[in-house]
Design a protein around this motif. Sequence first.
Motif, short mmCIF file in Angstrom:
data_model
loop_
_atom_site.label_atom_id
_atom_site.label_comp_id
_atom_site.label_asym_id
_atom_site.label_seq_id
_atom_site.Cartn_x
_atom_site.Cartn_y
_atom_site.Cartn_z
N ASN A 23 0.93 -1.18 0.10
CA ASN A 23 -0.18 0.04 -0.12
C ASN A 23 0.84 1.08 -0.03
OD1 ASN A 23 -2.17 -1.69 0.24
ND2 ASN A 23 -1.88 -1.78 2.66
N ASP A 24 0.73 2.09 -0.99
CA ASP A 24 1.25 3.64 -1.13
C ASP A 24 2.87 3.20 -1.05
OD1 ASP A 24 -1.19 4.93 -0.91
OD2 ASP A 24 -0.92 4.87 1.23
N ASN A 25 3.29 2.16 -1.94
CA ASN A 25 4.60 1.89 -2.02
C ASN A 25 5.44 1.31 -0.94
OD1 ASN A 25 4.81 2.32 -5.06
ND2 ASN A 25 5.01 4.39 -4.54
N ARG A 26 4.61 0.57 -0.03
CA ARG A 26 5.17 0.00 1.30
C ARG A 26 4.50 -1.20 1.51
NH1 ARG A 26 4.90 4.78 5.96
NH2 ARG A 26 6.90 3.46 6.70
N LEU A 27 5.35 -2.03 2.21
CA LEU A 27 4.90 -3.41 2.70
C LEU A 27 4.07 -3.15 4.01
CD1 LEU A 27 4.65 -6.40 1.83
CD2 LEU A 27 6.71 -6.75 3.00
N GLU A 28 2.85 -3.59 4.09
CA GLU A 28 2.28 -3.55 5.31
C GLU A 28 1.65 -4.78 5.71
OE1 GLU A 28 0.93 1.11 5.09
OE2 GLU A 28 -0.50 -0.30 4.47
N VAL A 29 1.00 -5.02 7.05
CA VAL A 29 0.81 -6.16 7.67
C VAL A 29 -0.58 -5.50 8.22
CG1 VAL A 29 0.74 -7.58 9.43
CG2 VAL A 29 2.83 -7.25 8.17
N LEU A 30 -1.64 -6.23 8.08
CA LEU A 30 -3.14 -6.20 8.64
C LEU A 30 -3.15 -6.63 9.93
CD1 LEU A 30 -5.87 -4.76 7.79
CD2 LEU A 30 -6.47 -6.92 6.78
#
Length: 225
Positions: A23-30
């Motif tokens: 998301n938005d060029n960043r790796l994220e965790v939910l």
Amino acid sequence: MDRTYKDIQQITLAVDCIIFGFNDNRLEVLLVHRGFEPEKDRWSLMGGFVGNHEDLDDAANRILKDLSGLEDVYMEQVRTFGKAKRDPYERVVSTTYSALILKEKYNKELIEEYRAKWFPIDELPDLIFDHKEMVESAIRRLQRRVRTFPIVFNLLPEKFTLPQLQKLYEGIFQEEMDKRNFRKKLATMDFLVKLNEKDMSESKKGAFLYRFDEKKYAKSKNFTI
């Protein structure tokens, strides 16, 4: 002396899902904000207990669907966490699964219902139990897997730019990559199909869009980053 299974200590089996998104060029965790005890009002992975007549994989897919509404998502088992006191309330063994999903496809109403939120992998809040260790383990596995398998394309839309792809790899490895060397490696992959379309959102010049051709990859199997 004969014993039956019921005479042996029973251990609760759980599944926890590490859900990755780009998301938005960043790796994220939910993560979910727990609305129940124990550890109410703290952040945790989305998890649940495995039913008596439920396979592990089925439990993981059920939990992912409950949170995101998504089915047929790329998911793989990471490892099992079984320290005796990992859960101070009960003897629980948990098997973790990592899933790669597209933010644009999940059910936003379900996300809000579970009070879930995306966090960049380098900005995680304080998590319950050993969930931070679970996330770190999943990230290390993801870093190993993406070097030789094209699973990253599960985190990208059908059409993407090469700068987006590089940003994704940089997000996974948490380091900058040399653009020239990265492009050289991509040039050997004939399953990256250049389209006669451009993404104009990042610059006036724009960047050509590409797509991943799964059939071509199945024939070549040539993938190393």
